[in-house]
Scaffold this motif. Structure first.
Motif, mmCIF file in Angstrom:
data_model
loop_
_atom_site.group_PDB
_atom_site.id
_atom_site.type_symbol
_atom_site.label_atom_id
_atom_site.label_comp_id
_atom_site.label_asym_id
_atom_site.label_seq_id
_atom_site.Cartn_x
_atom_site.Cartn_y
_atom_site.Cartn_z
ATOM 1 N N SER A 75 4.316 13.378 -4.787
ATOM 2 C CA SER A 75 4.509 11.982 -4.355
ATOM 3 C C SER A 75 3.271 11.142 -4.627
ATOM 4 O O SER A 75 3.376 9.975 -5.016
ATOM 5 C CB SER A 75 4.856 11.938 -2.865
ATOM 6 N N SER A 76 2.081 11.733 -4.412
ATOM 7 C CA SER A 76 0.850 10.986 -4.676
ATOM 8 C C SER A 76 0.729 10.669 -6.166
ATOM 9 O O SER A 76 0.333 9.557 -6.546
ATOM 10 C CB SER A 76 -0.363 11.775 -4.196
ATOM 11 N N GLU A 79 3.196 7.878 -7.102
ATOM 12 C CA GLU A 79 2.708 6.563 -6.672
ATOM 13 C C GLU A 79 1.616 6.067 -7.612
ATOM 14 O O GLU A 79 1.572 4.887 -7.968
ATOM 15 C CB GLU A 79 2.179 6.654 -5.241
ATOM 16 N N TYR A 159 3.908 2.023 3.923
ATOM 17 C CA TYR A 159 3.825 3.479 4.058
ATOM 18 C C TYR A 159 3.235 3.875 5.411
ATOM 19 O O TYR A 159 3.699 4.830 6.044
ATOM 20 C CB TYR A 159 2.983 4.076 2.929
ATOM 21 N N TYR A 208 4.696 10.926 2.428
ATOM 22 C CA TYR A 208 3.755 9.822 2.620
ATOM 23 C C TYR A 208 2.331 10.291 2.890
ATOM 24 O O TYR A 208 1.373 9.590 2.551
ATOM 25 C CB TYR A 208 4.228 8.934 3.770
ATOM 26 N N ARG A 269 2.128 9.489 -0.609
ATOM 27 C CA ARG A 269 2.044 8.169 -1.234
ATOM 28 C C ARG A 269 0.815 7.392 -0.758
ATOM 29 O O ARG A 269 0.310 6.529 -1.479
ATOM 30 C CB ARG A 269 3.323 7.375 -0.973
#
Length: 516
Positions: A75-76, A79, A159, A208, A269
């Motif tokens: 997810s990171s 993003e 977020y 997140y 994120r």
């Protein structure tokens, strides 16, 4: 006698019915990735019948945490890629072969055209137009990058709000787990729906921010960041906040204090957003570096009509030797010729000019790009200044950086008062200025393209690992429809057999009553 037997059989029917419902529930959720298979554990107690001792969830906390940690990493990266892609789209070189390099080349081409024919009015107009176009392009890109920065700030706040919402729900679930466990203890502890919701929220939270989870025997949990900042414990939750002014994520303690945990976040994120902010700041700094370089270096061989002149060469240190020998002629309240040697410094030259006392003053100044030069100020714009090596001129651009760069306000005056005899020297200087500007800009575009390419490659690798972990989890805790149908079939046979026992008991009771 019949009453006791009937009670045992009825209890068995209820347990078998509940077991069939559990197996059917497994079948219905076979395609649900957040669903953990459950198995009813039925035990026989001779001669008292059967009991539903517990309902086991087929779950591996180790693999779930490993999957969630990998989800945070993926997810990171997602993003970071999303925001870097937006930056890439700003610089047209990647899609159309146009953009900053074209503006830089057009400007310096027009500059060299003018130095080849300094009396050409058309060449003068082209220089001013191309200089304004280059400044306009740089400012447009700055505004675009600022817009992306504001968009990232907005996303970061969203977020953080999402994290706070999820942690509140998880804290509430901790209470529900305790209450429901007590209520269902005698009925197999069937609070599966709450545990499934817990797992779903933990997976969503991992998207997140990276987390670490500790679970007790009944399913309550403590949630921390991977660096130990508590987010959920028992019925309490801790909030995060985003400081947009300083680009920080803050953890809010119960005593009201706030701790900057930006450097402690390693996934999700929020991490991707922080990394994208760092990338964006690097791109903005490179664009700013280009603006500062243009302001610091590019000059015209003006000899009169203005009040501020600059030494053409720039030096890394204010005490560096000039590296060239020559003469400066000052025509002010009177005329004076100042000689300088290659071993002199800017300070030596400034002292000589200030001592001349003919209406000129000089001071060593730092350029916007961090180098040093000599600023020479004329007390009267009609005074003239010339250098034997073409080492004095007026700046084409003014300002301190990308925020305020503009074409010099006295550019037209400079163009009307050029020292034609020094045009060839300035044409030579412009080649170095051109190369320096191109190198900075190409470094910017290369960084954008290289970063994005690197992040995408890493994403593909890590996403493949995530898919593998999801497949492993599905294999471990997922539902085998064939197996579940077999279990349902066996349970139905047992249920039908017990139902026949009920019918037989009913017939015996009727027969006995008829005999009375």
């Amino acid at each position: 006698m019949f009453g006791g037997t009937f009670g045992i059989v009825s209890q068995g029917l209820e347990i078998l019915r509940k077991s069939i419902d559990i197996r059917n529930r497994n079948i219905l959720n076979a395609n649900n990735p957040d669903y953990a298979q459950e198995d009813p554990v039925i035990k026989t107690f001779v001669p008292y019948g059967i009991s539903l001792e517990t309902i086991e969830r087929v779950k591996s906390l180790h693999y779930v945490q490993q999957r969630n940690a990998q989800l945070s990493l993926v997810s990171s990266l997602d993003e970071r890629i999303k925001n870097n892609t937006r930056v890439e789209e700003l610089f047209q070189e990647f899609t159309q072969g146009l953009g900053g390099i074209e503006y830089i080349n057009t400007f310096f081409t027009s500059y060299q055209d003018l130095m080849k024919d300094p009396t050409n009015e058309g060449a003068r107009a082209n220089l001013v137009q191309s200089a304004n176009s280059l400044v306009g392009y740089l400012k447009d890109r700055k505004r675009n990058l600022d817009t992306i920065s504001q968009s990232i700030d907005y996303s970061m706040r969203q977020y953080v709000d999402k994290v706070n919402s999820i942690t509140k729900k998880l804290a509430k679930l901790n209470q529900e787990i305790l209450i429901t466990y007590a209520q269902t203890y005698a009925r197999g502890q069937d609070y599966k729906n709450i545990l499934d919701e817990r797992d779903r929220l933990l997976r969503e939270l991992s998207e997140y921010i990276n987390i670490r989870v500790q679970e007790d025997d009944i399913g309550r949990f403590k949630v921390e960041t991977s660096k130990g900042f508590v987010l959920v414990e028992d019925k309490f939750s801790w909030e995060l906040a985003y400081d947009g002014a300083n680009k920080r994520v803050l953890w809010k303690s119960k005593d009201g204090s706030q701790v900057d945990i930006s450097g402690e976040i390693s996934g999700g994120r929020l991490k991707g957003g922080l990394d994208a902010i760092a990338d964006l700041q690097d791109y903005q700094n490179r664009l700013n570096q280009l603006a500062k370089k243009l302001i610091s270096e590019v000059k015209l061989p003006a000899k009169t009509g203005i009040t501020e002149y600059y030494w053409t060469l720039n030096y890394a240190n204010s005490t560096d030797p000039l590296g060239t020998s020559g003469t400066i002629t000052l025509n002010g309240s009177s005329s004076v010729i100042i000689n300088y040697t290659s071993t002199d410094t800017l300070t030596d030259l400034a002292n000589a000019i200030n001592s001349a006392g003919v209406g000129f003053s000089a001071v060593v100044v730092a350029n916007p790009d961090g180098t040093y030069t000599l600023q020479i100020t004329s007390s009267n714009p009609s005074y003239t200044i010339t250098d034997s090596n073409g080492m004095v001129g007026g700046r084409v651009f003014e300002g301190t950086g990308i925020a305020d760069i503009k074409v010099a306000g006295d550019i037209s005056t400079q163009l009307s008062n050029l020292d034609y005899s020094k045009a060839d020297e300035f044409n030579q200087y412009s080649r170095l200025w051109w190369d320096n500007s191109k190198n900075i800009y190409q470094g910017l575009t290369s960084a954008i393209a290289g970063n994005l390419n690197s992040y995408k490659k890493q994403y593909d690798i890590e996403n493949a690992v995530l898919n593998s972990l999801n497949a492993k989890l599905q294999e471990m805790q997922g539902v085998s429809i064939d197996k579940e149908f077999m279990e349902v079939f066996q349970l139905q046979k047992s249920y039908q057999a017990l139902a026949k026992v009920v019918s037989a008991i009913d017939e015996l009771i009727q027969t006995t009553l008829n005999m009375v």
